[in-house]
Design an enzyme around this catalytic site. Structure first.
Site, short mmCIF file in Angstrom:
data_model
loop_
_atom_site.label_atom_id
_atom_site.label_comp_id
_atom_site.label_asym_id
_atom_site.label_seq_id
_atom_site.Cartn_x
_atom_site.Cartn_y
_atom_site.Cartn_z
N ASP A 1 0.87 -1.17 0.00
CA ASP A 1 0.00 0.00 0.00
C ASP A 1 0.92 1.24 0.00
O ASP A 1 2.11 1.12 0.33
CB ASP A 1 -0.86 -0.06 1.27
N ASP B 1 -0.03 5.18 1.01
CA ASP B 1 -0.21 6.08 2.16
C ASP B 1 -0.11 5.32 3.48
O ASP B 1 -0.88 4.38 3.71
CB ASP B 1 -1.61 6.73 2.10
N ARG C 1 0.02 11.30 1.41
CA ARG C 1 0.23 12.33 0.39
C ARG C 1 1.62 12.98 0.47
O ARG C 1 1.83 14.05 -0.08
CB ARG C 1 -0.85 13.44 0.47
N ARG D 1 -12.12 9.31 -11.69
CA ARG D 1 -10.92 8.58 -12.09
C ARG D 1 -11.29 7.48 -13.07
O ARG D 1 -12.46 7.26 -13.36
CB ARG D 1 -10.25 7.97 -10.85
N ARG E 1 -10.70 18.03 -2.26
CA ARG E 1 -9.35 17.52 -2.47
C ARG E 1 -8.30 18.64 -2.51
O ARG E 1 -7.12 18.38 -2.48
CB ARG E 1 -9.26 16.68 -3.75
N SER F 1 -11.37 11.59 2.40
CA SER F 1 -12.27 11.19 1.32
C SER F 1 -12.68 9.73 1.45
O SER F 1 -12.23 9.03 2.35
CB SER F 1 -11.56 11.41 -0.02
N ASP G 1 -1.51 -0.51 6.02
CA ASP G 1 -1.86 0.01 7.35
C ASP G 1 -3.37 -0.04 7.60
O ASP G 1 -3.81 0.02 8.74
CB ASP G 1 -1.34 1.44 7.56
N PHE H 1 -5.47 -7.95 2.03
CA PHE H 1 -4.79 -8.46 3.23
C PHE H 1 -5.35 -9.82 3.63
O PHE H 1 -4.62 -10.72 4.05
CB PHE H 1 -4.98 -7.44 4.35
O1 M1P Z 1 -4.57 5.95 0.94
C1 M1P Z 1 -5.34 5.77 -0.14
C2 M1P Z 1 -6.29 6.93 -0.38
O2 M1P Z 1 -5.56 8.12 -0.57
C3 M1P Z 1 -6.33 9.27 -0.81
O3 M1P Z 1 -7.18 9.49 0.29
P1 M1P Z 1 -7.28 10.91 1.06
O4 M1P Z 1 -7.09 11.97 0.03
O5 M1P Z 1 -8.63 10.86 1.67
O6 M1P Z 1 -6.19 10.91 2.09
C4 M1P Z 1 -7.20 9.11 -2.02
O7 M1P Z 1 -6.42 9.19 -3.19
C5 M1P Z 1 -7.97 7.81 -1.98
O8 M1P Z 1 -8.54 7.56 -3.24
C6 M1P Z 1 -7.10 6.65 -1.63
O9 M1P Z 1 -7.85 5.49 -1.45
#
Ligand code: M1P
EC number: 5.4.2.8
Length: 266
Positions: free
Chosen positions: A31, A33, A40, A140, A151, A196, A226, A238
């Site tokens: 994964d 994030d 991000r 998307r 966003r 989101s 995570d 998972f």
């Molecule tokens: O971690 C995965 C998610 O990352 C983003 O979520 P957010 O902007 O809410 O932190 C998005 O790109 C989401 O599509 C994705 O699943």
């Protein structure tokens, strides 16, 4: 939908073919994030060095929920990975070459999608949260992404929204309402990030990426994520019987587990 065999097995200079790696039939999938990097944000030089080393041991892939451009801001380049899967694998690459993809809009249809957009915009106009920014729906290839704060929120605004959402359950309530009103479309609503949630057809979760690696015949598939709890966007892959799942608490924990599993033992 069937996905054709990968079109390439040409490994770039300096990258070992799978059969020459220490575990030729093993792949590690990550994964993004919270696993390879903070949400991000860019992965650290230590993480890049760890992944480079790991590629001498196993095949290496990322499988993120975000779209490819956002993931590349975090992991820098597709060339660091044997496979790159964005939007849960609805957009996939092997050794830099694009694999077949599937389309959310084709699956749902324009008419139903329009109704959903109208529903979301109406609902969000009534949601009272401290601040709102822009881009409340992101369209998307394989999914849509819906954000009550928008966003365009900054890093600090993301953190503030996530905290507010934990207390007030803004996303959870909206998801419950949408599940009821759009039950006929057979969709999954997944809260994967900070601000989101993603909407995609049932089955188009991260397990979708597994069909791309099937032709390679890996006998061991490790997945690190995570959000591996039920309802998290790592849960399905998972807990898939084909996969050995690992829960991580941070990118540092990912590196620690990789050290234990591969890098300091073989
Ligand atoms: O971690 C995965 C998610 O990352 C983003 O979520 P957010 O902007 O809410 O932190 C998005 O790109 C989401 O599509 C994705 O699943």
């Amino acid at each position: 939908m069937s996905v054709p065999l990968p079109t390439t097995n040409t490994f770039p200079a300096g990258i070992l073919p799978f059969e020459q790696r220490k575990f030729p039939k093993t792949i590690c999938m990550f994964d993004v994030d919270g696993t390879l990097s903070l949400a991000r944000q860019q992965a650290t030089p230590e993480m890049f060095a760890t992944l480079k080393k790991l590629r001498e041991y196993t095949a290496v892939a990322f499988v993120g929920g975000s779209d490819l451009s956002k993931i590349l801001e975090q992991v820098s380049s597709l060339s660091l990975f044997d496979y790159g899967f964005a939007e849960n694998g609805l957009v996939g690459y092997k050794l830099g070459q694009q694999l077949a993809s599937a389309s959310f809009i084709k699956h749902v249809g324009e008419e139903e999608y329009k109704k959903m957009v109208n529903w979301i915009l109406r609902y969000l106009s009534d949601v009272d949260i401290p601040i709102k920014r822009g881009t409340f729906i992101e369209f998307r290839n394989g999914m849509i992404n819906v954000s009550p704060v928008g966003r365009n929120a900054s890093i600090q605004e993301r953190i503030d929204f996530e905290k507010f959402d934990k207390e007030h359950g803004i996303r959870a309530e909206m998801v419950t309402r949408m599940e009821q009103d759009f039950v006929h479309l057979g969709l999954t609503f997944a809260i994967g990030g900070q601000i989101s949630f993603d909407i995609f057809p049932q089955g188009w979760d991260k397990t979708y990426s597994l069909r791309h690696i099937e032709p390679e015949g890996f006998d061991t598939i490790h997945f690190f994520g995570d959000k591996t709890f039920k309802g998290g966007n790592d849960y399905e892959i998972f807990s898939d019987p084909r996969v050995t799942g690992h829960t991580v608490t941070s990118p540092e924990d990912t590196m620690r587990q990789l050290d234990e599993l591969f890098l300091t033992v073989a």
